[in-house]
Motif scaffolding. Structure first.
Motif, PDB file in Angstrom:
ATOM      1  N   TYR A 106      31.364 -85.026   5.036  1.00 30.61           N
ATOM      2  CA  TYR A 106      30.087 -86.075   4.192  1.00 30.61           C
ATOM      3  C   TYR A 106      30.401 -86.628   4.669  1.00 30.61           C
ATOM      4  N   GLN A 107      29.434 -87.512   5.672  1.00 31.01           N
ATOM      5  CA  GLN A 107      29.615 -88.785   6.200  1.00 31.01           C
ATOM      6  C   GLN A 107      28.555 -88.910   6.224  1.00 31.01           C
ATOM      7  N   GLN A 108      28.484 -91.175   5.798  1.00 31.39           N
ATOM      8  CA  GLN A 108      27.494 -91.610   6.139  1.00 31.39           C
ATOM      9  C   GLN A 108      25.942 -91.310   4.694  1.00 31.39           C
ATOM     10  N   GLY A 109      26.661 -90.495   3.601  1.00 26.94           N
ATOM     11  CA  GLY A 109      25.510 -90.239   2.811  1.00 26.94           C
ATOM     12  C   GLY A 109      24.763 -89.060   3.212  1.00 26.94           C
ATOM     13  N   VAL A 110      25.188 -88.451   4.466  1.00 28.03           N
ATOM     14  CA  VAL A 110      25.127 -86.631   4.474  1.00 28.03           C
ATOM     15  C   VAL A 110      25.477 -86.503   4.697  1.00 28.03           C
ATOM     16  N   VAL A 111      25.733 -84.768   3.681  1.00 29.46           N
ATOM     17  CA  VAL A 111      26.885 -83.819   3.263  1.00 29.46           C
ATOM     18  C   VAL A 111      26.409 -82.578   4.707  1.00 29.46           C
ATOM     19  N   THR A 112      27.067 -81.810   5.530  1.00 34.58           N
ATOM     20  CA  THR A 112      26.703 -80.737   5.717  1.00 34.58           C
ATOM     21  C   THR A 112      27.717 -79.165   5.494  1.00 34.58           C
ATOM     22  N   VAL A 113      26.623 -78.273   5.475  1.00 32.19           N
ATOM     23  CA  VAL A 113      27.959 -77.310   4.814  1.00 32.19           C
ATOM     24  C   VAL A 113      27.406 -76.000   6.099  1.00 32.19           C
ATOM     25  N   THR A 114      29.093 -75.941   6.574  1.00 32.94           N
ATOM     26  CA  THR A 114      28.956 -74.758   7.208  1.00 32.94           C
ATOM     27  C   THR A 114      28.847 -73.773   6.945  1.00 32.94           C
ATOM     28  N   LEU A 115      28.717 -72.340   7.589  1.00 35.28           N
ATOM     29  CA  LEU A 115      28.671 -71.245   6.889  1.00 35.28           C
ATOM     30  C   LEU A 115      28.630 -70.142   7.628  1.00 35.28           C
ATOM     31  N   PRO A 116      29.661 -69.381   7.629  1.00 35.35           N
ATOM     32  CA  PRO A 116      29.415 -68.303   8.979  1.00 35.35           C
ATOM     33  C   PRO A 116      29.237 -67.559   8.754  1.00 35.35           C
ATOM     34  N   GLN A 119      25.912 -67.198  14.970  1.00 39.55           N
ATOM     35  CA  GLN A 119      27.208 -67.521  14.347  1.00 39.55           C
ATOM     36  C   GLN A 119      27.146 -67.843  12.992  1.00 39.55           C
ATOM     37  N   GLU A 120      26.147 -68.256  13.000  1.00 41.10           N
ATOM     38  CA  GLU A 120      26.518 -69.649  11.625  1.00 41.10           C
ATOM     39  C   GLU A 120      25.105 -70.204  10.585  1.00 41.10           C
ATOM     40  N   ILE A 121      25.443 -70.851  10.000  1.00 42.19           N
ATOM     41  CA  ILE A 121      23.977 -71.966   9.442  1.00 42.19           C
ATOM     42  C   ILE A 121      24.385 -72.742   8.954  1.00 42.19           C
ATOM     43  N   THR A 122      24.046 -73.684   8.951  1.00 44.26           N
ATOM     44  CA  THR A 122      24.390 -75.388   9.072  1.00 44.26           C
ATOM     45  C   THR A 122      23.458 -75.856   7.990  1.00 44.26           C
ATOM     46  N   ASN A 123      23.530 -76.446   6.315  1.00 46.53           N
ATOM     47  CA  ASN A 123      23.214 -76.926   6.103  1.00 46.53           C
ATOM     48  C   ASN A 123      23.044 -78.496   5.627  1.00 46.53           C
ATOM     49  N   THR A 124      22.508 -79.205   5.887  1.00 50.69           N
ATOM     50  CA  THR A 124      22.541 -80.370   5.525  1.00 50.69           C
ATOM     51  C   THR A 124      21.621 -81.162   4.857  1.00 50.69           C
ATOM     52  N   ALA A 125      22.104 -82.383   4.111  1.00 49.03           N
ATOM     53  CA  ALA A 125      21.175 -82.497   2.421  1.00 49.03           C
ATOM     54  C   ALA A 125      21.565 -83.910   3.051  1.00 49.03           C
ATOM     55  N   ASP A 126      20.513 -85.074   2.595  1.00 50.77           N
ATOM     56  CA  ASP A 126      20.552 -86.338   2.817  1.00 50.77           C
ATOM     57  C   ASP A 126      20.646 -86.896   1.504  1.00 50.77           C
ATOM     58  N   LEU A 127      22.006 -87.369   0.871  1.00 53.37           N
ATOM     59  CA  LEU A 127      22.606 -88.081  -0.437  1.00 53.37           C
ATOM     60  C   LEU A 127      23.226 -89.900  -0.599  1.00 53.37           C
ATOM     61  N   PRO A 128      22.079 -89.921  -0.148  1.00 51.46           N
ATOM     62  CA  PRO A 128      22.625 -91.773  -0.004  1.00 51.46           C
ATOM     63  C   PRO A 128      22.939 -92.223  -1.220  1.00 51.46           C
ATOM     64  N   GLY A 129      23.637 -92.232  -1.110  1.00 53.60           N
ATOM     65  CA  GLY A 129      24.721 -93.925  -2.196  1.00 53.60           C
ATOM     66  C   GLY A 129      25.925 -92.855  -3.098  1.00 53.60           C
ATOM     67  N   MET A 130      26.092 -91.431  -2.342  1.00 56.48           N
ATOM     68  CA  MET A 130      26.790 -90.302  -3.636  1.00 56.48           C
ATOM     69  C   MET A 130      27.753 -90.304  -2.656  1.00 56.48           C
ATOM     70  N   LYS A 131      29.272 -90.293  -3.475  1.00 56.66           N
ATOM     71  CA  LYS A 131      30.759 -89.900  -2.927  1.00 56.66           C
ATOM     72  C   LYS A 131      30.796 -88.568  -2.912  1.00 56.66           C
ATOM     73  N   PRO A 132      31.280 -88.245  -2.186  1.00 60.50           N
ATOM     74  CA  PRO A 132      31.998 -86.777  -2.301  1.00 60.50           C
ATOM     75  C   PRO A 132      32.152 -85.743  -3.343  1.00 60.50           C
ATOM     76  N   ASP A 133      33.019 -86.748  -4.599  1.00 60.73           N
ATOM     77  CA  ASP A 133      33.407 -86.572  -5.677  1.00 60.73           C
ATOM     78  C   ASP A 133      32.090 -85.862  -6.674  1.00 60.73           C
ATOM     79  N   GLN A 134      30.606 -86.602  -6.553  1.00 58.87           N
ATOM     80  CA  GLN A 134      29.873 -86.843  -7.318  1.00 58.87           C
ATOM     81  C   GLN A 134      28.901 -85.423  -6.843  1.00 58.87           C
ATOM     82  N   ILE A 135      29.246 -84.668  -6.122  1.00 57.22           N
ATOM     83  CA  ILE A 135      28.685 -83.902  -5.605  1.00 57.22           C
ATOM     84  C   ILE A 135      29.248 -82.464  -5.493  1.00 57.22           C
ATOM     85  N   ASP A 136      28.817 -81.073  -5.943  1.00 62.05           N
ATOM     86  CA  ASP A 136      29.155 -79.844  -6.315  1.00 62.05           C
ATOM     87  C   ASP A 136      28.497 -79.126  -5.713  1.00 62.05           C
ATOM     88  N   LEU A 137      29.059 -77.937  -4.858  1.00 61.88           N
ATOM     89  CA  LEU A 137      28.592 -77.146  -3.979  1.00 61.88           C
ATOM     90  C   LEU A 137      29.137 -75.829  -4.443  1.00 61.88           C
TER      91      LEU A 137
END
Length: 98
Positions: free
Chosen positions: A71-81, A7-25
């Motif tokens: 984004y939770q505890q330094g990990v961004v998870t992107v779900t791509l149906p 059904q989907e592709i999931t990408n997880t990336a460890d981004l410790p110390g980052m805030k969601p507003d510092q990340i561009d997807l």
């Protein structure tokens, strides 16, 4: 890290110390780009900025209208149906924190 099921592709990336507003997807065709800027330092030689960018080639076409990211505890998870292959324009993906 990219994982795929029927059904989907999931990408997880460890981004410790980052805030969601510092990340561009962004998604463009079958490429997912994760980029951002982490802090600035003023040095005698000028301003130092930490910038990163990673491009991931997706193994299948995705439905750009149903993308999500969290984004939770330094990990961004992107779900791509998954979807049928089409010519879809580039799209930004908002990140929900919590």
């Amino acid at each position: 890290d990219i994982r795929e099921n029927k059904q989907e592709i999931t990408n997880t990336a460890d981004l410790p110390g980052m805030k969601p507003d510092q990340i561009d997807l962004k998604i463009s065709g079958n490429n997912l780009t994760i980029s951002g800027e982490k802090g600035r330092a003023i040095l005698p030689q000028g301003t130092l900025i930490w910038i990163f960018s990673s491009i991931f080639s997706l193994p299948a076409a995705v439905d750009q209208e149903k993308l999500s990211a969290s984004y939770q505890q330094g990990v961004v998870t992107v779900t791509l149906p998954k979807s049928a292959p089409t010519n879809q324009p580039r799209k930004s993906i908002p990140i929900k924190s919590g």
